[in-house]
Design an enzyme around this catalytic site. Structure first.
Site, mmCIF file in Angstrom:
data_model
loop_
_atom_site.group_PDB
_atom_site.id
_atom_site.type_symbol
_atom_site.label_atom_id
_atom_site.label_comp_id
_atom_site.label_asym_id
_atom_site.label_seq_id
_atom_site.Cartn_x
_atom_site.Cartn_y
_atom_site.Cartn_z
ATOM 1 N NE ARG A 8 0.119 11.595 10.229
ATOM 2 C CZ ARG A 8 -0.176 10.393 10.721
ATOM 3 N NH1 ARG A 8 0.040 10.134 11.998
ATOM 4 N NH2 ARG A 8 -0.663 9.449 9.947
ATOM 5 N N GLY A 31 -0.862 6.829 -0.481
ATOM 6 C CA GLY A 31 -1.113 8.016 0.338
ATOM 7 C C GLY A 31 -0.067 9.108 0.147
ATOM 8 C CG LEU A 86 -1.719 -1.268 1.484
ATOM 9 C CD1 LEU A 86 -2.630 -1.073 2.695
ATOM 10 C CD2 LEU A 86 -2.535 -1.657 0.254
#
Ligand code: UD1
Ligand code: MG
Length: 475
Positions: A16, A12, A9
């Site tokens: 942050r 993203g 995965l």
């Protein structure tokens, strides 16, 4: 391992991190975060990998290519459950067991992946989850265990109440699944939670609803489960991987005089009995042979050093080859495509670029050698420069075997000096020199006796010398 595939995965952004670069593309010990994850999967024997990409995918593609992976595009980041569904669609029918890995967890080791797979099989479970007990579990999903020790639920920090937040056992985001279950259960996930995301972690509830078990495997070294979400965590991961790397090297017979002040990237290899002083930096795919001595302050990037090479302090080498027993430094600089022959010496403030220096040749002081082919046992005097650039093009310089170049020589390229020739100091050589000849090119020296005493006596006084009386009849 046959029948086992991985979904990584990596879609993203990683807000942050405060970066335009996707989180998984940031470097840890010289390689992207997600590279380390894929490397662990490969070392565990997994061949087929699907990378779920989204934000900044172009920056991650080189890693996918390096591992011959498949690409699954997740256009919008609807959560880890949605990402896993995208990845699964790319895997071959032969994949019966699926390992899901977080692209942002570079500390995971291959043995741990194997352990996770083994635990699921041994216990006949539908899934296994890698967990870790952390001193500070902030930010992670918490593991809620059932009475029999299996996983009852994983609760995200944002969905957890105060009492759940005190749980120190966290979800690593690494799982092994039975593929059939995954296919069946992923479409059932909902996004009714604090982040309005499809949580992969909710598969635990799906398994329980089917009367199946999810077994936890607790990492012995809790660091392994750590994901990177901030620059601080990036630096911590680098430190941990560096310590592992240095440990490995010492284990294999390399002396690190002060490991706390040594930086060596992931892919570097170092041979036995090599001694590395404090303050040394070894980067990229550098390969160092056996019995090499590297003194303080050296920086070596993407280069090959053969056995017995000696680097004196502050030598900088990139994209070059240094052959057996050559001695370099202090303060030598090899730029890309320098090839230093066996036993050659390159000394202080000598810069070499795209040049071959033959066996036993020496350039010991203050020189620039660019686009040059230098034979064996050549002596390059102090201050020698290959004038290789005319402002538009680069030109070659060739020095035959045994050539002696006197100090402060300009070799205006293109130019060839035949073997055994001698160049007088201070020459500017613009034409080829035949073998065994002397070439010298400098203005005739003019000496005027007594000139200083007559014209600049103050200089002599300043130096404490007596000014000799002027001789009659001389100017
Ligand atoms: C996730 C887990 C959490 C665990 C933690 C471990 C869920 C819901 N939570 O939380 O339990 O403790 O990892 O580090 O799974 N990603 C996508 N697409 C998306 C969302 C995420 O590809 O839509 C990728 C990210 O790029 C990242 C990985 O999935 O590599 C984890 O995502 P992240 O947002 O870091 O999840 P966490 O909040 O850390
Ligand atoms: Mg994370």
């Amino acid at each position: 391992m046959k029948g086992i595939s991985a979904i990584i995965l990596a879609a993203g952004q990683g807000r942050r991190m405060k970066s335009s670069l996707p989180k998984v593309a940031h470097l840890v010990l010289g390689k992207p975060v997600v590279w380390h994850v894929a490397q662990a999967a490969r070392a565990a024997g997994i061949r087929e990998m699907a990378f779920v990409l989204g934000y900044g995918r172009d920056k991650v593609l080189p890693v996918v290519e390096a591992f011959g992976g498949k690409v699954a595009i997740q256009e919008s980041q609807f959560g880890t459950g949605d990402a896993a569904r995208c990845g699964l669609a790319e895997l071959s029918a032969g994949a019966k067991e699926i390992v899901v890995l977080c692209g942002d967890a570079p500390l995971l080791r291959s043995a741990t992946i194997r352990g996770l797979l083994a635990a699921r099989r041994r216990q006949g479970a539908t899934a296994s989850v890698l967990t870790g007990v952390l001193d500070d579990p902030t930010g992670y999903g918490r593991i809620v265990r059932g009475d029999d020790g299996s996983v009852a639920r994983i609760v995200e920090e944002k969905d957890a109440n105060a009492s759940l937040r005190t749980v120190r056992e966290v979800n690593s985001g690494t799982y092994a699944f039975d593929r059939v279950f995954l296919e069946r259960a992923l479409p059932r996930l909902s996004d009714l939670n604090a982040q309005r995301e499809y949580y992969l972690t909710d598969l635990v509830l799906e398994a329980l609803a089917e009367g199946k078990r999810v077994v936890p495997v607790t990492a012995l070294v809790p660091d392994e489960v750590r994901g990177i979400n901030s620059r601080r965590e990036l630096a911590e991961a680098t430190r941990i991987l560096l310590e592992r790397k240095l440990e490995e090297l010492m284990e294999s017979g390399v002396t690190l005089v002060d490991p706390r002040r040594t930086y060596i990237e992931t892919e570097v290899s170092v041979g036995q009995d090599t001694v590395i002083d404090p303050g040394v930096t070894l980067l990229g795919a550098t390969r160092i042979g056996r019995g090499v001595r590297i003194q303080t302050g050296c920086v070596i990037d993407g280069s090959v050093l053969s056995d017995g090479v000696e680097l004196k302090p502050y030598t900088v080498i990139s994209g070059s080859t240094v052959r057996k027993g050559a001695i370099l430094g202090p303060f030598s600089h090899l730029r890309p495509e320098a090839d230093i022959g066996e036993g050659a010496h390159i000394g202080n403030f000598v810069e070499v670029k795209k040049s071959r220096i033959g066996k036993g040749s020496k350039a010991n002081h203050l020189a620039y050698l660019g686009d040059a082919t230098i034979g064996k046992k050549v002596n390059v005097g102090a201050g020698t420069i290959t004038c290789n650039y005319d402002g538009i093009h680069k030109h070659p310089t060739v020095l035959g075997d045994g050539v002696f170049v006197g100090s402060d020589t300009m070799l205006v390229a293109p130019v060839t000096v035949g073997k055994g020739a001698l160049i007088g100091a201070g020459s500017t050589i613009t034409r080829n020199v035949p073998p065994y000849s002397l070439a010298i090119c400098r203005a005739e020296q003019k000496t005027i006796e007594g000139w200083v005493a007559l014209k600049r006596p103050e200089l002599l006084k300043k130096a404490g010398l007596t000014v000799p009386a002027a001789k009659k009849g001389k100017k």
